[in-house]
Design a protein around this motif. Structure first.
Motif, short mmCIF file in Angstrom:
data_model
loop_
_atom_site.label_atom_id
_atom_site.label_comp_id
_atom_site.label_asym_id
_atom_site.label_seq_id
_atom_site.Cartn_x
_atom_site.Cartn_y
_atom_site.Cartn_z
N GLU A 183 7.64 -8.83 -5.46
CA GLU A 183 7.45 -7.48 -4.93
C GLU A 183 6.33 -6.77 -5.70
N GLY A 184 5.32 -6.31 -4.96
CA GLY A 184 4.16 -5.69 -5.59
C GLY A 184 3.38 -6.65 -6.45
N GLY A 185 3.47 -7.93 -6.14
CA GLY A 185 2.91 -8.96 -7.01
C GLY A 185 1.46 -9.31 -6.78
N THR A 186 0.78 -8.63 -5.86
CA THR A 186 -0.65 -8.83 -5.66
C THR A 186 -1.33 -7.47 -5.55
N PRO A 187 -2.64 -7.43 -5.74
CA PRO A 187 -3.35 -6.15 -5.63
C PRO A 187 -3.62 -5.71 -4.19
N LEU A 191 -5.34 -2.16 -2.80
CA LEU A 191 -6.62 -2.21 -2.11
C LEU A 191 -6.53 -1.53 -0.75
N LEU A 192 -5.42 -1.74 -0.05
CA LEU A 192 -5.26 -1.12 1.26
C LEU A 192 -5.19 0.41 1.16
N LYS A 193 -4.69 0.91 0.03
CA LYS A 193 -4.63 2.36 -0.17
C LYS A 193 -5.98 2.94 -0.59
N GLY A 194 -6.91 2.06 -1.02
CA GLY A 194 -8.21 2.54 -1.46
C GLY A 194 -8.18 3.24 -2.80
N ASP A 246 -12.37 -6.07 -7.39
CA ASP A 246 -13.46 -6.52 -6.52
C ASP A 246 -13.25 -7.97 -6.10
N LEU A 247 -12.85 -8.81 -7.05
CA LEU A 247 -12.57 -10.22 -6.75
C LEU A 247 -11.47 -10.34 -5.72
N ALA A 248 -10.38 -9.60 -5.93
CA ALA A 248 -9.26 -9.66 -4.99
C ALA A 248 -9.68 -9.17 -3.61
N ALA A 249 -10.46 -8.10 -3.55
CA ALA A 249 -10.90 -7.56 -2.27
C ALA A 249 -11.74 -8.59 -1.51
N ASP A 250 -12.62 -9.28 -2.22
CA ASP A 250 -13.46 -10.29 -1.58
C ASP A 250 -12.61 -11.45 -1.06
N LEU A 251 -11.61 -11.87 -1.84
CA LEU A 251 -10.74 -12.97 -1.41
C LEU A 251 -9.92 -12.59 -0.18
N LEU A 254 -11.16 -7.54 2.21
CA LEU A 254 -10.92 -6.09 2.27
C LEU A 254 -12.07 -5.36 1.57
N PRO A 255 -12.24 -4.05 1.87
CA PRO A 255 -13.29 -3.29 1.18
C PRO A 255 -13.02 -3.21 -0.32
N ARG A 256 -14.09 -3.27 -1.10
CA ARG A 256 -13.93 -3.08 -2.53
C ARG A 256 -13.52 -1.64 -2.82
N PRO A 257 -12.73 -1.42 -3.88
CA PRO A 257 -12.29 -0.05 -4.17
C PRO A 257 -13.44 0.82 -4.67
N PRO A 258 -13.35 2.13 -4.42
CA PRO A 258 -14.39 3.03 -4.95
C PRO A 258 -14.34 3.09 -6.46
N ARG A 259 -15.46 3.41 -7.08
CA ARG A 259 -15.56 3.52 -8.53
C ARG A 259 -15.70 5.00 -8.90
N LEU A 260 -15.11 5.37 -10.03
CA LEU A 260 -15.25 6.75 -10.50
C LEU A 260 -15.40 6.79 -12.01
N ALA A 261 -15.90 7.91 -12.51
CA ALA A 261 -16.09 8.09 -13.94
C ALA A 261 -14.77 8.41 -14.62
N ARG A 262 -14.63 7.99 -15.87
CA ARG A 262 -13.39 8.26 -16.60
C ARG A 262 -13.11 9.76 -16.68
N GLY A 263 -14.15 10.56 -16.79
CA GLY A 263 -13.97 11.99 -16.93
C GLY A 263 -13.32 12.65 -15.73
N THR A 264 -13.44 12.04 -14.55
CA THR A 264 -12.84 12.60 -13.34
C THR A 264 -11.60 11.83 -12.88
N ALA A 265 -11.26 10.74 -13.60
CA ALA A 265 -10.14 9.90 -13.17
C ALA A 265 -8.82 10.66 -13.16
N HIS A 266 -8.62 11.58 -14.11
CA HIS A 266 -7.35 12.30 -14.19
C HIS A 266 -7.10 13.16 -12.96
#
Length: 308
Positions: A183-187, A191-194, A246-251, A254-266
């Motif tokens: 259960e919940g054992g893959t990414p 990835l589907l949630k983005g 990114d690796l999992a998305a390619d396999l 699915l679309p690769r997840p968006p990237r963000l800066a640590r300062g805005t992650a919170h």
């Protein structure tokens, strides 16, 4: 001791064969049970009556008890020759730095004949943030989160138990566990949630182990683990978290997840996920493969995900 010299006489067969007790018999515990030969008697602690039929169907003898109720654990005394302890510490307790469940289990095991060996499923979080450095088991522990501090508390009591009683205690420090049938054992879901990941310059190293390889590591430690030692239980992958997704998305196509800066992650990510993104380390698994002589079925996370 020969049976004619044993004050108890010849013991019945059920008390002469190996008896393995699994405490915390969830997904990994059941995988451990399936790997054991049929001549081993399997026991599992459970606090749920609803699980009794399912455990019996897996040729496991269920023992009702609750790690939060020490009196209910007395029946465990003297039953097992070997113990696999995979139960997590409680999260909702006044002293958030301790693991009273492990303490209760060890008190029960002390009451009668002791197990020969005990394997504990700890976490690689006990090392804290290592700045992306390679981490061996000899590195001083530096837990930064309450859940990691509780594991350090449990490790300490288990080591003391082993030294005082002669039981061979072996600690497995476990990173992220994955498997397609877990259960919940893959990414895939994330990835589907983005859900975003950190940009490359802010990213952290992440470590993984396939659930089947972890089960095999538990058995290797149970029979071959050196006493009062720890082993990192991870595969050979060296990936940063964003590259992993990114690796999992390619396999998965699915679309690769968006990237963000640590300062805005919170602003976008939950606290639990942020805590994982605040620690970076690369686990050295040399001891797992050399001392425990474990050959990984899934040496890299890419090979494991390709089978998902």
């Amino acid at each position: 001791m020969p049976s004619n010299l044993n004050p108890l006489g010849a013991l019945p067969f059920r008390f002469r064969r190996e008896r393995v007790l699994i405490v915390g018999c969830g997904d990994v515990g059941l995988r451990v049970a399936r790997l054991l030969p049929r001549n081993v008697r399997l026991l599992a602690l459970t606090s749920s009556r609803e699980r009794l039929p399912a455990l019996r169907a897996q040729r496991i003898t269920p023992l009702q008890g609750n790690l939060d109720d020490g009196a209910s654990l007395r029946r465990l005394a003297g039953l097992a020759t070997r113990v696999v302890h995979l139960a997590p510490p409680p999260g909702d307790q006044p002293d958030w730095r301790t693991d009273p469940r492990t303490q209760a289990l060890l008190r029960a095991l002390r009451l009668r004949s002791l197990p020969q060996s005990l394997v504990y499923g700890s976490t690689s979080g006990v090392y804290g943030d290592c700045g992306g450095e390679w981490v061996r088991e000899t590195r001083p522990l530096s837990p930064r989160t309450p859940r990691a501090q509780r594991r350090v508390h449990a490790e300490g009591h288990l080591r003391l138990f082993g030294r005082a009683t002669g039981t061979h205690v072996h600690l497995l420090r476990i990173p992220g566990i994955y498997a397609p049938d877990r259960e919940g054992g893959t990414p895939r879901g994330r990835l589907l949630k983005g859900t975003p990941v950190l940009r490359a310059e802010d990213d952290v190293y992440t470590n993984h182990i396939h659930a089947d390889d972890l089960a095999r590591a538990c058995l290797a430690a149970l029979w071959r683990g050196k006493p009062q030692r720890a082993s990192n239980a991870n595969d050979d992958t060296q990936l940063k978290m964003g590259d992993y997704f990114d690796l999992a998305a390619d396999l998965y196509g699915l679309p690769r997840p968006p990237r963000l800066a640590r300062g805005t992650a919170h602003e976008e990510l939950p606290l639990m996920l942020l805590s994982f993104m605040s620690e970076s380390r690369r686990l050295d698994n040399t001891r797992l493969k050399r001392e425990l002589r474990l050959r990984l079925h899934y040496p890299t996370v890419e090979q494991g995900l390709r089978n998902c």
